[in-house]
Design a protein around this motif. Structure first.
Motif, PDB file in Angstrom:
ATOM      1  N   LEU A  78       2.707  62.978  80.097  1.00 38.83           N
ATOM      2  CA  LEU A  78       2.819  61.754  80.904  1.00 38.83           C
ATOM      3  C   LEU A  78       1.435  61.142  81.160  1.00 38.83           C
ATOM      4  N   ILE A  79       0.429  62.001  81.380  1.00 39.19           N
ATOM      5  CA  ILE A  79      -0.916  61.457  81.628  1.00 39.19           C
ATOM      6  C   ILE A  79      -1.459  60.753  80.389  1.00 39.19           C
ATOM      7  N   THR A  80      -1.259  61.382  79.205  1.00 37.56           N
ATOM      8  CA  THR A  80      -1.799  60.758  77.991  1.00 37.56           C
ATOM      9  C   THR A  80      -1.047  59.482  77.633  1.00 37.56           C
ATOM     10  N   LEU A  81       0.176  59.361  78.153  1.00 36.72           N
ATOM     11  CA  LEU A  81       0.955  58.153  77.876  1.00 36.72           C
ATOM     12  C   LEU A  81       0.283  56.925  78.494  1.00 36.72           C
ATOM     13  N   GLY A  82      -0.391  57.120  79.635  1.00 33.62           N
ATOM     14  CA  GLY A  82      -1.030  56.011  80.336  1.00 33.62           C
ATOM     15  C   GLY A  82      -1.923  55.166  79.446  1.00 33.62           C
ATOM     16  N   PRO A  83      -2.984  55.768  78.855  1.00 33.91           N
ATOM     17  CA  PRO A  83      -3.868  54.993  77.996  1.00 33.91           C
ATOM     18  C   PRO A  83      -3.141  54.330  76.826  1.00 33.91           C
ATOM     19  N   CYS A 141     -17.320  60.434  79.294  1.00 34.90           N
ATOM     20  CA  CYS A 141     -17.151  60.286  77.843  1.00 34.90           C
ATOM     21  C   CYS A 141     -16.842  58.850  77.443  1.00 34.90           C
ATOM     22  N   LEU A 142     -16.072  58.179  78.257  1.00 33.82           N
ATOM     23  CA  LEU A 142     -15.591  56.849  77.870  1.00 33.82           C
ATOM     24  C   LEU A 142     -16.728  55.873  77.569  1.00 33.82           C
ATOM     25  N   PRO A 143     -17.655  55.640  78.518  1.00 34.78           N
ATOM     26  CA  PRO A 143     -18.745  54.702  78.192  1.00 34.78           C
ATOM     27  C   PRO A 143     -19.641  55.212  77.059  1.00 34.78           C
ATOM     28  N   LEU A 144     -19.977  56.513  77.091  1.00 32.51           N
ATOM     29  CA  LEU A 144     -20.900  57.040  76.073  1.00 32.51           C
ATOM     30  C   LEU A 144     -20.327  56.916  74.671  1.00 32.51           C
ATOM     31  N   LEU A 145     -19.071  57.325  74.524  1.00 33.94           N
ATOM     32  CA  LEU A 145     -18.496  57.355  73.178  1.00 33.94           C
ATOM     33  C   LEU A 145     -17.955  55.992  72.738  1.00 33.94           C
ATOM     34  N   THR A 146     -17.893  55.037  73.643  1.00 36.66           N
ATOM     35  CA  THR A 146     -17.528  53.690  73.209  1.00 36.66           C
ATOM     36  C   THR A 146     -18.761  52.971  72.676  1.00 36.66           C
ATOM     37  N   VAL A 147     -19.931  53.224  73.283  1.00 40.10           N
ATOM     38  CA  VAL A 147     -21.138  52.459  72.935  1.00 40.10           C
ATOM     39  C   VAL A 147     -21.973  53.146  71.855  1.00 40.10           C
ATOM     40  N   PRO A 177     -17.722  40.371  69.496  1.00 44.41           N
ATOM     41  CA  PRO A 177     -16.352  39.851  69.495  1.00 44.41           C
ATOM     42  C   PRO A 177     -15.551  40.345  68.298  1.00 44.41           C
ATOM     43  N   GLY A 178     -16.244  40.559  67.159  1.00 38.18           N
ATOM     44  CA  GLY A 178     -15.559  41.008  65.952  1.00 38.18           C
ATOM     45  C   GLY A 178     -14.996  42.408  66.085  1.00 38.18           C
ATOM     46  N   VAL A 179     -15.694  43.270  66.818  1.00 32.88           N
ATOM     47  CA  VAL A 179     -15.217  44.665  66.921  1.00 32.88           C
ATOM     48  C   VAL A 179     -14.505  44.936  68.247  1.00 32.88           C
ATOM     49  N   ARG A 180     -14.266  43.875  69.033  1.00 38.69           N
ATOM     50  CA  ARG A 180     -13.650  44.124  70.343  1.00 38.69           C
ATOM     51  C   ARG A 180     -12.306  44.851  70.255  1.00 38.69           C
ATOM     52  N   PRO A 181     -11.397  44.430  69.337  1.00 37.93           N
ATOM     53  CA  PRO A 181     -10.130  45.179  69.249  1.00 37.93           C
ATOM     54  C   PRO A 181     -10.349  46.655  68.938  1.00 37.93           C
ATOM     55  N   THR A 182     -11.352  46.928  68.079  1.00 42.95           N
ATOM     56  CA  THR A 182     -11.644  48.324  67.743  1.00 42.95           C
ATOM     57  C   THR A 182     -12.181  49.074  68.952  1.00 42.95           C
ATOM     58  N   MET A 183     -12.991  48.371  69.769  1.00 40.00           N
ATOM     59  CA  MET A 183     -13.512  49.018  70.976  1.00 40.00           C
ATOM     60  C   MET A 183     -12.364  49.425  71.894  1.00 40.00           C
ATOM     61  N   VAL A 184     -11.361  48.574  71.988  1.00 38.66           N
ATOM     62  CA  VAL A 184     -10.206  48.912  72.829  1.00 38.66           C
ATOM     63  C   VAL A 184      -9.514  50.143  72.276  1.00 38.66           C
ATOM     64  N   LEU A 185      -9.282  50.132  70.956  1.00 39.24           N
ATOM     65  CA  LEU A 185      -8.628  51.276  70.325  1.00 39.24           C
ATOM     66  C   LEU A 185      -9.437  52.549  70.536  1.00 39.24           C
ATOM     67  N   VAL A 186     -10.754  52.452  70.302  1.00 43.09           N
ATOM     68  CA  VAL A 186     -11.621  53.620  70.447  1.00 43.09           C
ATOM     69  C   VAL A 186     -11.576  54.144  71.877  1.00 43.09           C
ATOM     70  N   SER A 187     -11.611  53.254  72.853  1.00 43.97           N
ATOM     71  CA  SER A 187     -11.621  53.768  74.231  1.00 43.97           C
ATOM     72  C   SER A 187     -10.298  54.428  74.583  1.00 43.97           C
ATOM     73  N   VAL A 188      -9.194  53.955  73.988  1.00 40.72           N
ATOM     74  CA  VAL A 188      -7.924  54.644  74.224  1.00 40.72           C
ATOM     75  C   VAL A 188      -7.950  56.029  73.583  1.00 40.72           C
ATOM     76  N   LEU A 189      -8.463  56.096  72.348  1.00 39.79           N
ATOM     77  CA  LEU A 189      -8.548  57.394  71.668  1.00 39.79           C
ATOM     78  C   LEU A 189      -9.407  58.371  72.470  1.00 39.79           C
ATOM     79  N   ILE A 190     -10.532  57.871  73.004  1.00 35.39           N
ATOM     80  CA  ILE A 190     -11.414  58.727  73.799  1.00 35.39           C
ATOM     81  C   ILE A 190     -10.689  59.209  75.050  1.00 35.39           C
TER      82      ILE A 190
END
Lengths: 290, 290
Positions: A273-278, A76-82, A205-218
């Motif tokens: 505890l697992i969800t705390l990681g991301p 899910c992570l790569p698919l839903l980030t891109v 580069p403009g959406v990089r912070p959002t990509m980080v946020l999105v991958s954490v949400l995913i």
């Protein structure tokens, strides 16, 4: 602002504070307490020390569930980030009728996971549309066991989660793209940068912070999967109950005569505890960026 | 998007206007995604309208029903009390909307506009609840609801979500954005807290309030895990739980299941289609940050 009586703010915030205490703070604390007991859905609740945690260590079904979560996350992570980013770029430009497309792309998000899983469950059935097409085109001689094979069922659920999530992350990216400087784009275009180079050097580069946020949400949401697996497997968790998620185990142990609320609480704590990681990773990355 | 009609310099226009070929390609892609995303729902809608003599299994199904009929919608009610389930879902959603609108407005106002001791502690606790995934507390939440005597009741389903901490924080943000000068003027005129909240605060936070109403409705209507844990009596099921029950018991007739899923799906689509402009307006302003 001023208020005449000292208790006015407490009166206004009162209901919220009650809900905060009764339905948020207490359940959090009680999860920890229950995890050290043998509480059952029909009574019980003696202190049993670390029994539940010992049981978790030797629980094969939990090991399967954790493995499923890892696979879920890795796909899910790569698919839903891109994919949602590409989708956002597609609907960003104000063409006639674009609002219709944006709204339509968001429908799977507002639909219940149960509805979506029932529709896909039918399409993936042995006699369903997808198997029918596969047979007609000669790609498969016999029905592909999308819903009865241990791995195919997991992959079907992953496909469903991805399909349902596209619109959600698209909207987050759309919001981020609105903040990416248009001037930069124009300047780059004037300098002769093509669409691909503008994407790589301005948009990305403009959406990089959002990509980080999105991958954490995913990441967090793929650890919390429940409805898709439950409905596609009709509540059984697939062949041998091996296609369960941690949340499905929690649900299973919270009901009926075989239920074990103490063990379910230990699993809940594990899930937390697992969800705390991301999430910790996100705060770390944000701090570094700032 | 901010590529608005405002900037009408020749250069930005030429930058804005895509070539006909690009526009055509964009529409082609948009239609492709549309088919992928909305197709399954339309297909399910079509199936729900097909008569008993029409083949719904074949590999090349007729997309449009030959003899459209609403029989399936009537028949599904013979199999499960689907309208009772819809009413149950509506009751749960109604309680949740009422609680969130009233409770979160009052608390959000107090936190944003009134100064009192402990406001920072409350704010911190509210934030802390956000890292707790709902799935991790369903077990102890169930224990709480049970000890309140509300197990297997719709009130028990509705109560924990009837005042969401996230919504309190959202309302706090909305009230904080109201210029303090407005309230100061009212204060000079001798307005008390109730008058200031009603006449100055509320009219300025209607946008946020409508977003909260929409998403509370969608969340309550779509929820599956929590009602599945709380409810035992099949008469009290909400729609999502009832649909899974239907799927498990009578999976033979896909037309009935299709009708059931449409009863769960269509109200959500209508609500979202009517309200989507509130939602996408926020997105365009770059307000949705996930």
């Amino acid at each position: 602002m001023t208020h005449r009586r000292w208790f006015t703010p407490w009166l206004l915030a009162g209901p919220a504070l009650i809900w905060l205490a009764v339905f948020n703070l207490w359940p959090a604390a009680n999860t920890v307490i229950l995890s050290f007991t043998n509480a059952k859905p029909l009574g019980g609740g003696r202190f049993t020390g670390l029994d539940n945690y010992q049981r978790a260590f030797s629980d094969d079904q939990l090991a399967d569930a954790l493995l499923n979560s890892v696979i879920y996350l890795l796909i899910c992570l790569p698919l839903l980030t891109v994919l949602p980013l590409l989708l956002a770029l597609l609907v960003q430009r104000r063409l006639p009728g674009i609002t219709f497309f944006r709204t339509a792309f968001y429908t799977p998000v507002v639909a219940s996971a149960v509805v979506v899983a029932l529709i896909w469950g039918w399409a993936l059935n042995d006699r369903g549309l997808i198997n029918g097409v596969l047979r007609q085109t000669g790609l498969a001689d016999s029905p592909v066991p999308f819903l009865t094979d241990r791995w195919l069922l997991l992959l079907s659920a992953i496909a469903l989660t991805t399909w349902k999530g596209l619109g959600y992350y698209m909207v987050i990216y759309l919001s981020a793209l609105a903040n990416v400087g248009r001037e930069l784009h124009e300047a780059a275009a004037v300098d002769g940068a093509g669409a691909l180079r503008r994407f790589l050097h301005v948009t990305l580069p403009g959406v990089r912070p959002t990509m980080v946020l999105v991958s954490v949400l995913i990441s967090v949401s793929s650890l919390r999967v429940f409805s898709e697996l439950y409905v596609l497997s009709n509540g059984t968790g697939g062949p041998g109950g091996r296609d369960m998620s941690v949340v499905m185990l929690i649900q299973m142990y919270s009901r009926g005569f075989t239920g074990h609320l103490g063990y379910a609480s230990a699993l809940s704590l594990l899930l937390f505890l697992i969800t705390l990681g991301p999430m910790l990773l996100l705060t770390r990355l944000n701090r570094k960026a700032a | 998007m901010r590529r608005s009609r405002g900037s009408n310099t020749p250069r930005s226009r030429s930058f804005n206007t895509p070539s006909p070929a690009e526009t055509a390609l964009r529409y082609l892609l948009l239609l492709f995604v549309l088919l992928l995303v909305v197709g399954p729902f339309l297909w399910q809608l079509s199936t729900s309208l097909k008569g008993p003599t029409e083949d719904v299994w074949s590999a090349t199904p007729h997309f449009l029903p030959d003899h459209p009929t609403v029989d399936n919608y009537l028949k599904v009610a013979d199999t499960i009390p689907v309208w009772t389930y819809a009413a149950n879902s509506l009751v749960v959603a109604g309680i949740a909307i009422f609680g969130n609108v009233v409770g979160c407005t009052l608390a959000g106002y107090a936190l944003a506009k009134l100064r009192f001791r402990g406001v920072r502690l409350v704010f911190g606790l509210l934030l802390a609840t956000l890292v707790l995934p709902g799935e991790a507390t369903v077990v102890s939440q169930y224990v709480t609801v049970r000890s309140l005597g509300l197990a297997d009741t719709l009130t028990g389903v509705a109560l924990p979500g009837a005042l969401s901490m996230l919504n309190v924080l959202l309302m706090r943000t909305a009230f904080a954005a109201v210029p303090p000068e407005l309230e100061q003027a009212a204060l000079v005129d001798g307005a008390n807290v109730r008058q200031r909240l009603w006449h100055i605060g509320l009219p300025n936070v209607r946008g946020m309030l409508s977003v909260i109403v929409i998403f509370t409705f969608i969340g309550a209507w779509d929820d599956f895990l929590w009602p599945l844990i709380v409810l035992n009596d099949p008469q009290k099921y909400t729609l999502t739980v009832g649909l899974q029950y239907l799927n498990g018991t009578f999976s033979a007739n896909p037309r009935l299941i299709a009708a059931g899923t449409m009863i769960a799906f269509l109200p959500i689509v209508v609500v979202f289609a009517v309200c989507q402009r509130f939602f996408f307006k926020g997105v365009e302003e770059g307000a949705v940050k996930g």
